[in-house]
Write a protein that holds these residues in place. Structure first.
Motif, PDB file in Angstrom:
ATOM      1  N   ASP A  99       0.811  -1.226   0.000  1.00 46.24           N
ATOM      2  CA  ASP A  99       0.000   0.000   0.000  1.00 46.24           C
ATOM      3  C   ASP A  99       0.838   1.267   0.000  1.00 46.24           C
ATOM      4  O   ASP A  99       0.287   2.381  -0.018  1.00 46.24           O
ATOM      5  N   THR A 100       2.140   1.124   0.071  1.00 49.77           N
ATOM      6  CA  THR A 100       3.040   2.286   0.000  1.00 49.77           C
ATOM      7  C   THR A 100       4.222   1.926  -0.903  1.00 49.77           C
ATOM      8  O   THR A 100       5.364   1.810  -0.445  1.00 49.77           O
ATOM      9  N   SER A 254     -13.283 -20.083   5.912  1.00 49.16           N
ATOM     10  CA  SER A 254     -12.500 -20.385   7.118  1.00 49.16           C
ATOM     11  C   SER A 254     -11.482 -19.292   7.423  1.00 49.16           C
ATOM     12  O   SER A 254     -11.056 -19.138   8.558  1.00 49.16           O
ATOM     13  N   LEU A 255     -11.096 -18.524   6.393  1.00 48.18           N
ATOM     14  CA  LEU A 255     -10.161 -17.429   6.663  1.00 48.18           C
ATOM     15  C   LEU A 255     -10.809 -16.340   7.516  1.00 48.18           C
ATOM     16  O   LEU A 255     -10.134 -15.506   8.088  1.00 48.18           O
ATOM     17  N   GLU A 256     -12.119 -16.360   7.545  1.00 42.85           N
ATOM     18  CA  GLU A 256     -12.827 -15.327   8.303  1.00 42.85           C
ATOM     19  C   GLU A 256     -12.741 -15.584   9.812  1.00 42.85           C
ATOM     20  O   GLU A 256     -12.965 -14.693  10.609  1.00 42.85           O
ATOM     21  N   ARG A 257     -12.445 -16.818  10.179  1.00 38.55           N
ATOM     22  CA  ARG A 257     -12.465 -17.093  11.620  1.00 38.55           C
ATOM     23  C   ARG A 257     -11.357 -16.299  12.304  1.00 38.55           C
ATOM     24  O   ARG A 257     -10.279 -16.102  11.756  1.00 38.55           O
ATOM     25  N   LYS A 258     -11.662 -15.907  13.514  1.00 43.03           N
ATOM     26  CA  LYS A 258     -10.741 -15.022  14.221  1.00 43.03           C
ATOM     27  C   LYS A 258      -9.920 -15.765  15.268  1.00 43.03           C
ATOM     28  O   LYS A 258      -9.110 -15.184  15.942  1.00 43.03           O
ATOM     29  N   GLY A 276      -3.370 -10.605   6.499  1.00 40.62           N
ATOM     30  CA  GLY A 276      -4.402 -10.354   5.494  1.00 40.62           C
ATOM     31  C   GLY A 276      -5.452  -9.370   5.969  1.00 40.62           C
ATOM     32  O   GLY A 276      -6.624  -9.486   5.624  1.00 40.62           O
ATOM     33  N   GLY A 277      -5.041  -8.415   6.799  1.00 38.03           N
ATOM     34  CA  GLY A 277      -5.961  -7.372   7.243  1.00 38.03           C
ATOM     35  C   GLY A 277      -6.827  -7.768   8.430  1.00 38.03           C
ATOM     36  O   GLY A 277      -7.661  -6.994   8.891  1.00 38.03           O
TER      37      GLY A 277
END
Ligand SMILES: O=c1ccn([C@@H]2O[C@H](COP(=O)(O)OP(=O)(O)O)[C@@H](O)[C@H]2O)c(=O)[nH]1
Ligand SMILES: [Ca+2]
Length: 420
Positions: A99-100, A254-258, A276-277
């Motif tokens: 991003d930079t 599954s990537l959404e799990r915290k 990944g943010g």
């Protein structure tokens, strides 16, 4: 900050794998020898060139950017020597600046100062500079990756060095494997021996892995034609088996799990990890089982059935292994960091059992060691199909030159080895 190669893999999910196989024709007129005192192949260069010439390779890896400045001596019209390598690295890798992108340019400018010191002023304008990016940029959205590469190119163009066409690009995994194989077999003297006695190579980067070797006839026969990658070096055509996996970003939910719990971690372990943010809560399984057997099962899920297993690996004796194979062996106390050393596949496995079955002992100092060493064990045994007795020669340098695809890349530039 969490520092674990295998944790990254577990989050990014299955490898995206490419298999390739190639055939080898014993060298016709191949005349190479190696090392600090060794002889490098004849490299294309201007007729009026002085006896000493240079090449600059940037390795833009997923975890860091490295500069390799090679100094060659033209001994006779055919055979220059590799006199020395000047090397420096910085962290993190360029993908951290997605991003930079202008920061990526700064990183490269900083490392170019090393090249200005290593290469005499009068040689600057004829010294080529190239950058090859690997898994970190392969995993970025193409536009973000291109913005980074554009910044690198601007920094190169501002520099006093020679910027060839296609100087800055993302390399595919096959090239990465082949060029590392070229480096190691050159540095160990196998290429100039004009025999089929070459050594296989294993690389395990931050987000990709490669295996490359000269296959036996049976493997060649049984492999599909699209598993073949050829290249030409001097008067020889080589065909190598090379297989590369880049960890892919998982797209399912599954990537959404915290929360991420693993039996490879101590029950008492808790840490936040941003990737990944998103920020994840990493921990052991509070009421569940821990230890080697359970941890190995977790690793099998990301390794088993994903990686092609050439049958001849069951009979293979020695492979050169570097990058994380080396780092984790050091962390596990299997080898000395300065000297490197030889380990058997089973040494990783024995140590993995010891570490994973005493997780509390490592909780404070090396909380991820069990996970990482179990991953390597699983990759070697159930991924590639190595037997326990296979020996891995772990080394960061051969004859004082970095074990990396970078030297192979400058060969590719000077010789155009045409990997296909
Ligand atoms: O000059 C260096 C510095 C680091 N590494 C190793 O490279 C691995 C990290 O992989 P990389 O950043 O190259 O990721 P890739 O893009 O290859 O997946 C780590 O084990 C490092 O020890 C390396 O091979 N050469
Ligand atoms: Ca690498």
């Amino acid at each position: 900050m969490v520092k674990s190669r295998s944790l990254h893999l577990l989050f990014t999910g299955w490898c995206h794998c490419r298999y390739s196989l190639s055939v080898f024709n014993v060298g016709i007129g191949l005349d190479l020898s190696v090392g600090v005192e060794g002889v490098l192949p004849s490299l294309a260069r201007p007729a009026n060139a002085s006896r000493i010439f240079h090449g600059i390779v940037f390795d833009a890896g997923s975890t860091g950017t490295r500069i390799h400045v090679y100094t060659f001596i033209q001994k006779d019209p055919e055979l220059p020597l590799l006199e020395k390598e000047t090397f420096q690295s910085v962290k993190p890798g360029l993908s951290a600046y997605a991003d930079t992108p202008e920061t990526a340019g700064e990183t490269v400018r900083q490392l170019l100062r090393v090249a200005k010191k290593a290469v005499p002023h009068v040689e600057w304008e004829r010294t080529p500079v190239v950058l090859r990016a690997t898994a970190g940029l392969r995993l970025l959205p193409p536009k973000k990756a291109q913005a980074l590469l554009d910044e690198v190119e601007v920094a190169f163009e501002e520099s006093p060095f020679f910027v060839p066409d296609n100087s800055v690009h993302i390399m595919n995994g096959t090239d990465e494997g082949i060029l590392a194989w070229v480096t190691v077999n050159f540095l160990t003297g196998q290429l100039q021996a004009k025999t089929k006695k070459t050594v296989g190579t294993l690389d395990l980067g931050g987000a990709s892995t490669q295996i490359t070797f000269l296959p036996k006839f049976k493997t060649i026969e049984s492999a599909p034609p699209d598993h073949i990658a050829r290249f030409d070096l001097l008067s020889t055509t080589y065909e190598l088996y090379t297989h590369s996996c880049t960890d892919t970003h998982q797209t399912d939910s599954s990537l959404e799990r915290k929360v991420f719990e693993s039996s490879c971690l101590s029950r008492k372990f808790r840490e936040d990890w941003s990737f990944g943010g998103l920020t994840y809560k990493i921990s052991g399984i509070p009421d569940g089982s821990t230890g080697f057997t359970e941890c190995y099962k977790e690793m099998l899920k990301v390794v088993k059935g994903v990686i092609h297993q050439p049958p001849e690996l069951q009979d293979s004796n020695t492979f050169y292994a570097f990058s994380y194979y080396f780092d984790i062996a050091v962390e596990a106390g299997l080898i000395d960091e300065r000297r490197g050393g030889m380990v058997k596949v089973q040494d990783y496995s024995i140590r993995a059992k010891e570490v994973c079955n005493k997780l509390s002992m490592y909780l404070a100092t090396k909380p991820f060691l069990c996970m990482d060493i179990t991953y390597i064990t699983c990759l070697l045994k159930d991924g590639f199909g190595f037997k326990d007795e296979t020996i891995l020669k772990l080394t960061q340098k051969v004859n004082n030159v970095e074990t990396s695809w970078a030297l192979g890349a400058i060969f590719d530039y000077f010789q155009n080895i045409k990997i296909h």
